[in-house]
Design an enzyme around this catalytic site. Structure first.
Site, PDB file in Angstrom:
ATOM      1  N   HIS A 250       6.816  39.707 -16.440  1.00 61.89           N
ATOM      2  CA  HIS A 250       7.982  39.819 -17.331  1.00 61.89           C
ATOM      3  C   HIS A 250       8.077  38.570 -18.188  1.00 61.89           C
ATOM      4  CE1 HIS A 250       9.528  37.283 -14.059  1.00 61.89           C
ATOM      5  NE2 HIS A 250      10.383  36.805 -14.959  1.00 61.89           N
TER       6      HIS A 250
ATOM      7  N   ARG B 286       7.914  31.240  -0.108  1.00 60.44           N
ATOM      8  CA  ARG B 286       8.050  30.491  -1.365  1.00 60.44           C
ATOM      9  C   ARG B 286       9.483  30.620  -1.867  1.00 60.44           C
ATOM     10  NH1 ARG B 286       7.526  31.345  -6.835  1.00 60.44           N
ATOM     11  NH2 ARG B 286       6.876  29.473  -7.937  1.00 60.44           N
TER      12      ARG B 286
ATOM     13  N   ASP C  98      11.290  36.077 -19.808  1.00 61.90           N
ATOM     14  CA  ASP C  98      12.722  35.867 -19.585  1.00 61.90           C
ATOM     15  C   ASP C  98      13.467  36.108 -20.897  1.00 61.90           C
ATOM     16  OD1 ASP C  98      11.978  35.075 -17.043  1.00 61.90           O
ATOM     17  OD2 ASP C  98      12.089  32.925 -17.486  1.00 61.90           O
TER      18      ASP C  98
ATOM     19  N   HIS D 258       4.978  36.123 -17.345  1.00 61.26           N
ATOM     20  CA  HIS D 258       4.669  35.495 -16.061  1.00 61.26           C
ATOM     21  C   HIS D 258       4.957  36.447 -14.902  1.00 61.26           C
ATOM     22  CE1 HIS D 258       8.820  34.467 -17.208  1.00 61.26           C
ATOM     23  NE2 HIS D 258       9.128  34.323 -15.920  1.00 61.26           N
TER      24      HIS D 258
HETATM   25  C1  LIG Z   1      20.986  36.845 -17.272  1.00 56.32           C
HETATM   26  C2  LIG Z   1      19.986  37.423 -16.662  1.00 56.32           C
HETATM   27  C3  LIG Z   1      18.554  37.232 -17.024  1.00 56.32           C
HETATM   28  C4  LIG Z   1      17.809  38.079 -15.992  1.00 56.32           C
HETATM   29  C5  LIG Z   1      18.806  39.189 -15.726  1.00 56.32           C
HETATM   30  C6  LIG Z   1      20.093  38.380 -15.530  1.00 56.32           C
HETATM   31  O1  LIG Z   1      21.239  39.208 -15.539  1.00 56.32           O
HETATM   32  C7  LIG Z   1      20.072  37.626 -14.210  1.00 56.32           C
HETATM   33  C8  LIG Z   1      18.680  37.400 -13.652  1.00 56.32           C
HETATM   34  C9  LIG Z   1      17.568  37.276 -14.693  1.00 56.32           C
HETATM   35  C10 LIG Z   1      16.246  37.827 -14.162  1.00 56.32           C
HETATM   36  C11 LIG Z   1      15.511  36.861 -13.206  1.00 56.32           C
HETATM   37  C12 LIG Z   1      14.190  37.529 -12.761  1.00 56.32           C
HETATM   38  C13 LIG Z   1      13.417  38.159 -13.932  1.00 56.32           C
HETATM   39  C14 LIG Z   1      14.371  38.987 -14.841  1.00 56.32           C
HETATM   40  C15 LIG Z   1      13.578  39.744 -15.914  1.00 56.32           C
HETATM   41  C16 LIG Z   1      15.228  39.862 -13.980  1.00 56.32           C
HETATM   42  O2  LIG Z   1      15.017  41.012 -13.657  1.00 56.32           O
HETATM   43  O3  LIG Z   1      16.368  39.155 -13.606  1.00 56.32           O
HETATM   44  C17 LIG Z   1      15.423  38.040 -15.402  1.00 56.32           C
HETATM   45  C18 LIG Z   1      16.430  38.633 -16.404  1.00 56.32           C
HETATM   46  C19 LIG Z   1      15.997  38.339 -17.827  1.00 56.32           C
HETATM   47  O4  LIG Z   1      15.693  37.187 -18.162  1.00 56.32           O
HETATM   48  O5  LIG Z   1      15.950  39.304 -18.602  1.00 56.32           O
HETATM   49  O1  LIG Z   2       9.691  32.223  -8.737  1.00 56.80           O
HETATM   50  C1  LIG Z   2       9.142  31.896  -9.779  1.00 56.80           C
HETATM   51  O2  LIG Z   2       8.292  31.027  -9.852  1.00 56.80           O
HETATM   52  C2  LIG Z   2       9.501  32.609 -11.066  1.00 56.80           C
HETATM   53  C3  LIG Z   2      10.873  33.191 -11.080  1.00 56.80           C
HETATM   54  C4  LIG Z   2      11.145  33.865 -12.381  1.00 56.80           C
HETATM   55  O3  LIG Z   2      10.266  34.207 -13.121  1.00 56.80           O
HETATM   56  C5  LIG Z   2      12.542  34.140 -12.768  1.00 56.80           C
HETATM   57  O4  LIG Z   2      13.484  33.848 -11.988  1.00 56.80           O
HETATM   58  O5  LIG Z   2      12.734  34.622 -13.907  1.00 56.80           O
HETATM   59 FE   LIG Z   3      11.009  34.753 -15.080  1.00 54.09          FE
END
Ligand SMILES: C=C1C[C@]23C[C@@]1(O)CC[C@H]2[C@@]12CCC[C@@](C)(C(=O)O1)[C@H]2[C@@H]3C(=O)O
Ligand SMILES: O=C(O)CCC(=O)C(=O)O
Ligand SMILES: [Fe+2]
Length: 367
Positions: free
Chosen positions: A224, A291, A226, A281
Site C-alpha cells: 500500500h 515485530r 500511505d 510498501h
Molecule cells: C488516517 C488513516 C490513514 C490509514 C487509515 C487511517 O484511518 C488510520 C490508519 C492508516 C492505515 C495504516 C496502515 C495502512 C493503511 C493503508 C491502512 O489501512 O490504515 C493506512 C491508512 C492510509 O494511509 O490510507
Molecule cells: O510496520 C511497518 O513497518 C509499516 C507500517 C505501515 O506501513 C503503516 O502503518 O502504514
Molecule cells: Fe504504510
C-alpha cells in the site's frame, strides 16, 4: 465538511474473521495463506534506502533526491529522545500482549477511526494479514482507561508526548522536503506564520506482527501507499518492512537502532505534482520474533485543500491532480484503495511523471 467518521461511514470495513489467537496457532490457517508471495527480496542489494543525518548541512538536498528516487528515506540525529522511542514501543508491547478479550473491548467499529483491529486495507484483499493494529486519533484516554483502569495515565502521557514531539519533527521534515522543491514558508499559508505546521492533523498507528509459524506464506501488511503528506515510522530492531523500487523490486528497509523511516505519502505526491512519488510498501513476518512498529501518519489541517503547488505547474507541467482535503482523499482511499490517486487525477501521465500505484498495479500479486 464531513468528519473522518462520516467519511468512513459510507465505506465501513467489514471483514468476516474469527478472532485469531496468533500465539496458539501452530499452522498457518488457510484464511491467512497468501500465494504468489515473493518473499525473497533481492538478497545481494546494490542499493538501499538512503540514510540521512538531519545535522548534515546538505540534508534538504539529500532528502529531495531520496524523495524523487525512492519516496522513502531513513533519518538519524533526528533529535527524538531514545527514551521516548523506547517508551512508545513499551505502550505498544503492553497493549498487544493483553488477552484477546481485553483488546476487543476497544475494537474499532466497522465505520470507526480509532481502536483495535485489522488494518483498514484488509477489505481489499481476499486473505487475512498476520497483523493487529491500534489506531489513535486524538486522545487515547477513553480506550486506555478501558484497557488499564488503574494505570492508564502513564500510557496516555507517553502517547501525548510522542504525538507532540512527532508533530515538531514532521514540521521540520515537511520544510526540508518543500525546500528541496523550491517551496518556501510564504508559499504554504497553512504551515503557520512561523511555519511550524502546528495545525497539521495526525493519526498514530501502533502495529504488531506476531511470531508466525509459516512466514513465507503469510503477509504482515499488504502492499500500500500511505494517504498522508508524510509518515514517520519507528520500527523495533526486527526487519520486515519492504519498499518497492522500480527496477529493483522489493527492498528491505534495514532497521537502524533508534532511526526513523520517512515515507512520502499520496498527498505529498499530489502537492509535488508527481515529482515525489508516494512509496509502495509492505511488511513481511518472522518465525521467531514479534515485530512492532509505530506510524505517525501526518496530513494537512482538515480544512485545507491539497493540490499541485503553483511553483511546480507550468504549461509544460500541467497539474496532474485536482484539489482534495485529507478527509476527502481518505474517502477515495476507502473506496478505491490503490486506485485512489488515479481517481483524483486530472490528465494522463506524461513522460516520467507517472502514478506509482498505476505503475505497480500489475507487479503485485496477492491472494
Ligand atoms: C488516517 C488513516 C490513514 C490509514 C487509515 C487511517 O484511518 C488510520 C490508519 C492508516 C492505515 C495504516 C496502515 C495502512 C493503511 C493503508 C491502512 O489501512 O490504515 C493506512 C491508512 C492510509 O494511509 O490510507
Ligand atoms: O510496520 C511497518 O513497518 C509499516 C507500517 C505501515 O506501513 C503503516 O502503518 O502504514
Ligand atoms: Fe504504510
Amino acid at each position: 465538511m464531513p468528519s473522518l467518521s462520516e467519511v468512513y461511514r459510507t465505506h465501513p470495513v467489514h471483514v468476516q474473521h474469527k478472532d485469531p489467537d496468533f500465539n496458539s496457532l501452530q499452522e498457518l490457517p488457510e484464511s491467512y495463506t497468501w500465494t504468489h508471495l515473493d518473499t525473497n527480496s533481492n538478497c545481494v542489494m546494490k542499493e538501499s534506502v538512503p540514510v540521512i543525518d538531519l545535522n548534515d548541512p546538505n540534508a534538504s538536498k539529500l532528502i529531495g533526491h531520496a524523495c524523487k528516487t525512492w519516496g522513502v528515506y531513513q533519518v538519524v540525529n533526528h533529535g527524538i529522545p531514545t527514551r521516548l522511542l523506547d517508551e512508545i514501543q513499551w505502550v505498544g508491547q503492553s497493549l498487544f500482549s493483553l488477552p484477546s478479550h481485553q483488546k476487543h473491548k476497544v475494537a474499532r467499529s466497522p465505520d470507526g477511526v480509532a481502536g483495535y483491529g485489522l488494518a483498514r486495507l484488509s477489505s481489499f484483499f481476499p486473505k487475512l494479514m498476520w497483523y493487529e493494529g491500534f489506531t489513535i486519533a486524538g486522545s487515547p484516554l477513553e480506550h486506555f482507561h478501558q484497557l488499564w483502569p488503574q494505570n492508564y495515565s502513564k500510557h496516555c502521557d507517553i502517547v501525548m508526548q510522542y504525538d507532540e514531539t512527532m508533530k515538531n519533527l514532521a514540521g521540520k521534515l515537511m520544510w526540508l522536503m518543500l525546500d528541496s522543491l523550491g517551496i518556501t514558508k510564504e508559499d504554504i499559508k497553512w504551515g503557520g506564520s512561523k511555519g511550524q505546521f502546528k495545525k497539521a492533523s495526525a493519526v498514530l498507528q501502533l502495529n504488531s506482527y506476531p511470531i508466525c509459524p509459516d512466514p513465507d506464506r503469510a503477509m504482515g501488511l499488504a502492499p500500500h501507499t500511505d494517504s498522508t503528506l508524510l509518515t514517520i515510522l519507528y520500527q523495533n530492531n526486527i526487519s520486515g518492512l519492504q519498499v518497492h523500487k522500480e527496477g529493483l523490486g522489493w527492498v528491505t528497509v534495514q532497521p537502524l537502532s533508534h532511526g526513523l523511516v520517512i515515507n512520502v505519502g499520496d498527498l505529498l505526491h499530489i502537492l509535488s505534482n508527481g515529482l515525489y512519488p508516494s512509496v509502495l510498501h509492505r511488511v513481511l513476518v518472522n518465525r521467531t520474533r514479534q515485530r512492532l512498529s509505530v506510524a505517525y501518519l501526518c496530513g494537512p489541517p482538515s480544512n485545507v485543500e491539497i493540490c499541485p503547488h503553483a511553483k511546480l505547474v507550468s504549461p509544460s507541467q500541467p497539474p496532474l491532480y485536482r484539489s482534495v482535503t485529507w478527509n476527502e482523499y481518505l474517502g477515495a482511499k476507502a473506496k478505491h484503495f490503490d486506485k485512489a490517486l488515479s481517481s483524483v487525477r486530472l490528465c494522463s501521465p506524461i513522460n516520467e511523471l507517472f502514478d506509482v500505484s498505476e505503475a505497480h498495479k500489475n507487479s503485485v500479486q496477492v491472494g
